[in-house]
Design a protein around this motif. Structure first.
Motif, PDB file in Angstrom:
ATOM      1  N   UNK A  61      -2.872  75.406  69.296  1.00 23.52           N
ATOM      2  CA  UNK A  61      -4.228  75.722  68.838  1.00 23.52           C
ATOM      3  C   UNK A  61      -5.248  75.524  69.953  1.00 23.52           C
ATOM      4  N   UNK A  62      -5.051  74.521  70.773  1.00 20.68           N
ATOM      5  CA  UNK A  62      -5.977  74.283  71.877  1.00 20.68           C
ATOM      6  C   UNK A  62      -5.953  75.435  72.874  1.00 20.68           C
ATOM      7  N   UNK A  63      -4.761  75.931  73.170  1.00 24.78           N
ATOM      8  CA  UNK A  63      -4.641  77.087  74.067  1.00 24.78           C
ATOM      9  C   UNK A  63      -5.312  78.307  73.441  1.00 24.78           C
ATOM     10  N   UNK A  64      -5.073  78.526  72.151  1.00 25.95           N
ATOM     11  CA  UNK A  64      -5.674  79.669  71.455  1.00 25.95           C
ATOM     12  C   UNK A  64      -7.197  79.576  71.468  1.00 25.95           C
ATOM     13  N   UNK A  65      -7.716  78.393  71.189  1.00 23.96           N
ATOM     14  CA  UNK A  65      -9.175  78.223  71.183  1.00 23.96           C
ATOM     15  C   UNK A  65      -9.771  78.400  72.577  1.00 23.96           C
ATOM     16  N   UNK A  66      -9.071  77.947  73.593  1.00 28.48           N
ATOM     17  CA  UNK A  66      -9.549  78.150  74.962  1.00 28.48           C
ATOM     18  C   UNK A  66      -9.624  79.624  75.311  1.00 28.48           C
ATOM     19  N   UNK A  67      -8.628  80.372  74.907  1.00 31.18           N
ATOM     20  CA  UNK A  67      -8.625  81.817  75.158  1.00 31.18           C
ATOM     21  C   UNK A  67      -9.752  82.505  74.394  1.00 31.18           C
ATOM     22  N   UNK A  68      -9.942  82.115  73.144  1.00 32.32           N
ATOM     23  CA  UNK A  68     -11.025  82.699  72.340  1.00 32.32           C
ATOM     24  C   UNK A  68     -12.395  82.367  72.925  1.00 32.32           C
ATOM     25  N   UNK A  69     -12.535  81.145  73.421  1.00 31.78           N
ATOM     26  CA  UNK A  69     -13.798  80.710  74.027  1.00 31.78           C
ATOM     27  C   UNK A  69     -14.128  81.568  75.240  1.00 31.78           C
ATOM     28  N   UNK A  70     -13.138  81.775  76.101  1.00 34.11           N
ATOM     29  CA  UNK A  70     -13.358  82.597  77.295  1.00 34.11           C
ATOM     30  C   UNK A  70     -13.679  84.037  76.907  1.00 34.11           C
ATOM     31  N   UNK A  71     -12.982  84.566  75.921  1.00 34.62           N
ATOM     32  CA  UNK A  71     -13.220  85.935  75.475  1.00 34.62           C
ATOM     33  C   UNK A  71     -14.608  86.083  74.868  1.00 34.62           C
ATOM     34  N   UNK A  72     -15.022  85.077  74.094  1.00 35.69           N
ATOM     35  CA  UNK A  72     -16.354  85.122  73.474  1.00 35.69           C
ATOM     36  C   UNK A  72     -17.439  85.279  74.535  1.00 35.69           C
ATOM     37  N   UNK A  73     -17.379  84.479  75.583  1.00 36.90           N
ATOM     38  CA  UNK A  73     -18.438  84.546  76.583  1.00 36.90           C
ATOM     39  C   UNK A  73     -18.334  85.781  77.470  1.00 36.90           C
ATOM     40  N   UNK A  74     -17.146  86.338  77.605  1.00 37.31           N
ATOM     41  CA  UNK A  74     -17.068  87.608  78.330  1.00 37.31           C
ATOM     42  C   UNK A  74     -17.673  88.724  77.480  1.00 37.31           C
ATOM     43  N   UNK A  75     -17.532  88.630  76.159  1.00 36.46           N
ATOM     44  CA  UNK A  75     -18.127  89.638  75.275  1.00 36.46           C
ATOM     45  C   UNK A  75     -19.647  89.543  75.224  1.00 36.46           C
ATOM     46  N   UNK A  83     -23.183  91.683  73.143  1.00 38.54           N
ATOM     47  CA  UNK A  83     -22.752  91.345  71.786  1.00 38.54           C
ATOM     48  C   UNK A  83     -21.651  92.190  71.137  1.00 38.54           C
ATOM     49  N   UNK A  84     -20.706  92.687  71.898  1.00 39.46           N
ATOM     50  CA  UNK A  84     -19.646  93.520  71.343  1.00 39.46           C
ATOM     51  C   UNK A  84     -18.593  92.675  70.622  1.00 39.46           C
ATOM     52  N   UNK A  85     -18.563  92.777  69.334  1.00 42.95           N
ATOM     53  CA  UNK A  85     -17.563  92.119  68.475  1.00 42.95           C
ATOM     54  C   UNK A  85     -17.506  90.607  68.631  1.00 42.95           C
ATOM     55  N   UNK A  86     -18.594  89.972  68.965  1.00 39.84           N
ATOM     56  CA  UNK A  86     -18.580  88.527  69.133  1.00 39.84           C
ATOM     57  C   UNK A  86     -18.452  87.806  67.804  1.00 39.84           C
ATOM     58  N   UNK A  87     -18.934  88.404  66.732  1.00 33.17           N
ATOM     59  CA  UNK A  87     -18.856  87.749  65.419  1.00 33.17           C
ATOM     60  C   UNK A  87     -17.414  87.538  64.974  1.00 33.17           C
ATOM     61  N   UNK A  88     -16.574  88.521  65.232  1.00 32.15           N
ATOM     62  CA  UNK A  88     -15.153  88.396  64.902  1.00 32.15           C
ATOM     63  C   UNK A  88     -14.522  87.249  65.701  1.00 32.15           C
ATOM     64  N   UNK A  89     -14.926  87.095  66.942  1.00 32.24           N
ATOM     65  CA  UNK A  89     -14.405  86.001  67.760  1.00 32.24           C
ATOM     66  C   UNK A  89     -14.857  84.642  67.239  1.00 32.24           C
ATOM     67  N   UNK A  90     -16.081  84.559  66.755  1.00 30.69           N
ATOM     68  CA  UNK A  90     -16.566  83.298  66.181  1.00 30.69           C
ATOM     69  C   UNK A  90     -15.763  82.945  64.935  1.00 30.69           C
ATOM     70  N   UNK A  91     -15.476  83.938  64.103  1.00 26.03           N
ATOM     71  CA  UNK A  91     -14.643  83.701  62.912  1.00 26.03           C
ATOM     72  C   UNK A  91     -13.250  83.241  63.332  1.00 26.03           C
ATOM     73  N   UNK A  92     -12.678  83.891  64.335  1.00 25.88           N
ATOM     74  CA  UNK A  92     -11.361  83.492  64.826  1.00 25.88           C
ATOM     75  C   UNK A  92     -11.391  82.061  65.365  1.00 25.88           C
ATOM     76  N   UNK A  93     -12.486  81.680  66.024  1.00 29.40           N
ATOM     77  CA  UNK A  93     -12.603  80.311  66.530  1.00 29.40           C
ATOM     78  C   UNK A  93     -12.705  79.312  65.380  1.00 29.40           C
ATOM     79  N   UNK A  94     -13.392  79.674  64.320  1.00 31.68           N
ATOM     80  CA  UNK A  94     -13.467  78.794  63.151  1.00 31.68           C
ATOM     81  C   UNK A  94     -12.093  78.630  62.505  1.00 31.68           C
ATOM     82  N   UNK A  95     -11.358  79.727  62.407  1.00 30.94           N
ATOM     83  CA  UNK A  95      -9.992  79.675  61.871  1.00 30.94           C
ATOM     84  C   UNK A  95      -9.132  78.782  62.760  1.00 30.94           C
ATOM     85  N   UNK A  96      -9.264  78.930  64.070  1.00 28.26           N
ATOM     86  CA  UNK A  96      -8.535  78.086  64.999  1.00 28.26           C
ATOM     87  C   UNK A  96      -8.929  76.621  64.894  1.00 28.26           C
ATOM     88  N   UNK A  97     -10.198  76.373  64.652  1.00 27.65           N
ATOM     89  CA  UNK A  97     -10.664  74.991  64.472  1.00 27.65           C
ATOM     90  C   UNK A  97     -10.043  74.339  63.248  1.00 27.65           C
TER      91      UNK A  97
END
Length: 109
Positions: A61-75, A83-97
């Protein structure tokens, strides 16, 4: 009970990652090696759940969240288009949390 939830949550998330990433690869002209990390994360989560190790699952989960974090800020980068699809990434980060918290809560219990 919490461990059963953590394992099921990880497998469901991994399945969603594989389905979404495969869909993106098939429908868009995405350079395929960029999807390798997503498939590796899905394999790590499923493997940790199969091994029955809450610590390994927390690492996944930590690896997944790190990847999502990097992707969020690139988006969010204006050079990328902003702001391209950042909301979906935030939801994915919440699921990962939730997955990380349930994995950590299962350690020692």
């Amino acid at each position: 009970m919490l461990w059963s939830f953590a394992r099921l949550w990880a497998v469901a998330f991994a399945l969603a990652v594989v389905v979404v990433e495969t869909r993106v690869l098939l429908r868009r002209q995405k350079y395929w090696p960029l999807a390798a990390d997503d498939y590796a994360i899905a394999a790590l989560l499923v493997g940790a759940a199969a091994l029955g190790s809450p610590v390994a699952l927390a690492v996944g989960w930590s690896v997944a969240l790190g990847s999502l974090y990097a992707t969020l800020f690139s988006r969010l980068d204006p050079a990328y288009g902003g702001t391209k699809k950042w909301r979906l990434l935030v939801v994915a980060m919440l699921v990962g949390g939730v997955g990380l918290a349930s994995s950590l809560g299962s350690i020692g219990g």
